[in-house]
Motif scaffolding. Structure first.
Motif, PDB file in Angstrom:
ATOM      1  N   LYS A   1      11.981  -8.182   0.872  1.00 13.05           N
ATOM      2  CA  LYS A   1      12.993  -8.243  -0.183  1.00 13.05           C
ATOM      3  C   LYS A   1      12.371  -7.957  -1.548  1.00 13.05           C
ATOM      4  CE  LYS A   1      15.775 -11.617   2.304  1.00 13.05           C
ATOM      5  NZ  LYS A   1      16.172 -13.020   2.379  1.00 13.05           N
ATOM      6  N   ASP A   2      11.201  -8.543  -1.801  1.00 12.37           N
ATOM      7  CA  ASP A   2      10.520  -8.347  -3.089  1.00 12.37           C
ATOM      8  C   ASP A   2      10.069  -6.906  -3.277  1.00 12.37           C
ATOM      9  OD1 ASP A   2      10.904 -11.032  -3.588  1.00 12.37           O
ATOM     10  OD2 ASP A   2       8.821 -11.605  -3.133  1.00 12.37           O
ATOM     11  N   ILE A   3       9.472  -6.314  -2.252  1.00 11.94           N
ATOM     12  CA  ILE A   3       9.004  -4.922  -2.336  1.00 11.94           C
ATOM     13  C   ILE A   3      10.192  -3.986  -2.544  1.00 11.94           C
ATOM     14  CG2 ILE A   3       7.980  -3.017  -1.034  1.00 11.94           C
ATOM     15  CD1 ILE A   3       5.841  -4.882  -2.017  1.00 11.94           C
ATOM     16  N   THR A   4      11.260  -4.198  -1.789  1.00  9.64           N
ATOM     17  CA  THR A   4      12.454  -3.360  -1.924  1.00  9.64           C
ATOM     18  C   THR A   4      13.043  -3.473  -3.324  1.00  9.64           C
ATOM     19  OG1 THR A   4      12.931  -3.573   0.434  1.00  9.64           O
ATOM     20  CG2 THR A   4      14.747  -2.919  -0.980  1.00  9.64           C
TER      21      THR A   4
ATOM     22  N   LEU B   1       0.810  -1.225   0.000  1.00  8.51           N
ATOM     23  CA  LEU B   1       0.000   0.000   0.000  1.00  8.51           C
ATOM     24  C   LEU B   1       0.844   1.277   0.000  1.00  8.51           C
ATOM     25  CD1 LEU B   1      -3.099  -0.920   2.180  1.00  8.51           C
ATOM     26  CD2 LEU B   1      -2.964  -0.629  -0.302  1.00  8.51           C
ATOM     27  N   PRO B   2       1.943   1.339   0.731  1.00  9.29           N
ATOM     28  CA  PRO B   2       2.789   2.529   0.620  1.00  9.29           C
ATOM     29  C   PRO B   2       3.359   2.728  -0.794  1.00  9.29           C
ATOM     30  CG  PRO B   2       3.254   1.428   2.668  1.00  9.29           C
ATOM     31  CD  PRO B   2       2.341   0.520   1.885  1.00  9.29           C
ATOM     32  N   VAL B   3       3.567   1.655  -1.540  1.00 10.22           N
ATOM     33  CA  VAL B   3       4.036   1.794  -2.922  1.00 10.22           C
ATOM     34  C   VAL B   3       2.968   2.484  -3.760  1.00 10.22           C
ATOM     35  CG1 VAL B   3       4.679   0.530  -5.020  1.00 10.22           C
ATOM     36  CG2 VAL B   3       5.646  -0.144  -2.827  1.00 10.22           C
TER      37      VAL B   3
ATOM     38  N   GLN C   1       3.257   6.266  -5.641  1.00  9.96           N
ATOM     39  CA  GLN C   1       2.889   6.630  -7.009  1.00  9.96           C
ATOM     40  C   GLN C   1       2.038   7.897  -7.016  1.00  9.96           C
ATOM     41  OE1 GLN C   1       0.947   3.000  -8.176  1.00  9.96           O
ATOM     42  NE2 GLN C   1       2.863   2.009  -8.752  1.00  9.96           N
ATOM     43  N   MET C   2       1.086   7.977  -6.092  1.00 14.99           N
ATOM     44  CA  MET C   2       0.227   9.165  -5.994  1.00 14.99           C
ATOM     45  C   MET C   2       1.036  10.385  -5.572  1.00 14.99           C
ATOM     46  SD  MET C   2      -3.036   7.171  -4.325  1.00 14.99           S
ATOM     47  CE  MET C   2      -3.831   8.626  -3.741  1.00 14.99           C
TER      48      MET C   2
END
Length: 107
Positions: free
Chosen positions: A47-50, A6-8, A12-13
């Motif tokens: 790890k994936d999000i980063t 959600l922070p990703v 974007q916004m």
């Protein structure tokens, strides 16, 4: 930004909003970089999000080399209303904040 989905979306916004502000109000506005925080590298999710953040924004906006790990000590210091450097100066998060300060000052 926290290393979570959600922070990703929020990032974007935020980038779109910053673009509008730059065009309309402050042509000199620049993003120095994205700081990834609340990271728990023991999980594949973090790890994936980063990796996704670095892949998607690393070349265009830039991502800080330093990251801030998840830390109960940071939450405790905040609840006490004192600096992490005073509350737990040797914890990994405090060390990471110091490293971030040096990275920002050197850029």
């Amino acid at each position: 930004m926290p290393a979570a989905y959600l922070p990703v979306v929020g990032l974007q916004m935020l980038i779109k909003t910053i673009s509008v502000v730059k065009k309309r109000l402050n042509k000199g506005l620049e993003i120095q970089g994205i700081l990834i925080s609340m990271v728990d590298y023991r999980t594949n999710y973090a790890k994936d999000i980063t990796a996704m953040i670095r892949e998607n924004y690393g070349s265009s906006i830039g991502v800080m080399d330093t990251y801030i790990p998840s830390s109960v000590k940071v939450a405790e210091a905040s609840a006490e209303g004192i600096s992490i450097y005073r509350y737990a100066p040797r914890c990994k998060a405090a060390e990471s904040f110091m490293k971030l300060t040096k990275e920002v000052l050197e850029s």
